[in-house]
Each structure stands twice: as C-alpha cells, then as structure tokens.
Scaffold this motif. Structure first.
Motif, short mmCIF file in Angstrom:
data_model
loop_
_atom_site.label_atom_id
_atom_site.label_comp_id
_atom_site.label_asym_id
_atom_site.label_seq_id
_atom_site.Cartn_x
_atom_site.Cartn_y
_atom_site.Cartn_z
N ARG A 1 0.93 -1.12 0.01
CA ARG A 1 0.12 0.04 0.01
C ARG A 1 0.70 1.16 0.04
NH1 ARG A 1 -0.05 -2.58 4.40
NH2 ARG A 1 0.71 -1.51 6.69
N ILE A 2 0.25 2.39 -0.88
CA ILE A 2 1.27 3.58 -0.81
C ILE A 2 0.43 4.33 0.44
CG2 ILE A 2 1.29 5.62 -1.96
CD1 ILE A 2 1.95 3.93 -4.49
N THR A 3 1.37 5.04 1.08
CA THR A 3 0.82 5.92 2.58
C THR A 3 1.12 7.34 2.10
OG1 THR A 3 2.66 5.24 3.63
CG2 THR A 3 0.82 3.77 4.02
N ALA A 4 2.13 7.63 1.35
CA ALA A 4 2.55 8.81 0.87
C ALA A 4 3.01 9.08 -0.74
CB ALA A 4 3.61 9.45 1.77
N PHE A 5 2.45 10.16 -1.32
CA PHE A 5 2.88 10.46 -2.55
C PHE A 5 2.46 11.90 -2.96
CE2 PHE A 5 1.61 11.04 -6.86
CZ PHE A 5 2.65 10.05 -7.70
N ALA A 6 3.77 12.78 -2.62
CA ALA A 6 3.62 14.09 -3.03
C ALA A 6 5.02 14.74 -2.93
CB ALA A 6 2.70 14.81 -2.14
#
Length: 138
Positions: free
Chosen positions: A24-29
C-alpha cells in the motif's frame, strides 16, 4: 490528469504482484513516496527474515513512485542498487523514497527501507538508489 495519492493507489492496485504482496502507498507528493507491506510468514526466507527480494521490490516500486511525483506517470525503472544493512524483522516493512534530481529524461531517487515493530520503532534494513527513465512516446 493530476497525479495524487488516490491515483497512485489505483496504479499500485493495478499491479498484480503488488496485490499479491498486499502493498500500500501511504504517501505520494512533492518528490516523496512511501510504500508499506505488512510482514507475514509468506514473505520470509528459511531463517525467518523478510526475503531480500521483498525489500528489492519495495525499493524498486517506491523509487519509481517518488519519481512519478515530479515526472508524471510514464516511467520505468532504468536500474537501481540496494545495500542490505540489517536483517528485516518486525511487523511492517516501510520504504520511503525521495527524488535527488529530476532531469528531462531521468530521475534519480534514493530509498530507505525499514521495518517497524509493534511499538512503532523503525529499524533501517536497507538503502537503495535508482535511476528512473521517463518513457518516450506514450
């Protein structure tokens, strides 16, 4: 199309291998991406440690997702190196990658791969650096 956390999660879910690992991706920015995987017996090698291939998968995908925050979705991993520092033990595997330099055709990123225990304590297990190619032509 704007790339954001929701779209990144959809892209990850479109990868059958990522679904198999329950990643799962928990941060993307802003040049940073974080991917997590709950550690379970199926991801261990014969000595009870998380298999190095799982750490390499986490590095590969997280490096590319970090690059995607600055270069868009049309990317492929050109190559990466990984150094294993400590045995991976714990409850969760966490890979956090950040962009080092974004060029027109390549994005260089680095990634720390840690395990997290039940008390939230992180232990650095591996470091990786990769070159992500901006694919041409669509």
């Amino acid at each position: 199309m704007e790339l954001d956390l929701d779209l990144a999660r959809k892209v990850l879910d479109a990868q059958p291998f990522s679904r198999l690992l329950e990643a799962r991706i928990t941060a993307f920015a802003d040049g940073v991406a974080t991917l997590e995987i709950d550690i379970r017996d199926e991801l261990r090698q014969q000595n009870g440690l998380v298999h190095g291939g799982v750490l390499a998968y986490a590095a590969d995908n997280t490096l590319t997702f970090a690059a995607g925050t600055v270069a868009g979705a049309n990317l492929v991993t050109a190559g990466f190196s990984i150094d294993y520092l400590k045995p991976a033990l714990g409850e969760t595997l966490r890979a956090r990658a950040e962009v080092v330099r974004a060029g027109r055709t390549r994005v260089v990123c680095r990634c720390d791969i840690s395990t997290v225990d039940g008390d939230g304590v992180e232990t650095l297990c591996a470091v990786a650096q990769g070159s992500i190619a901006v694919a041409s032509g669509g």
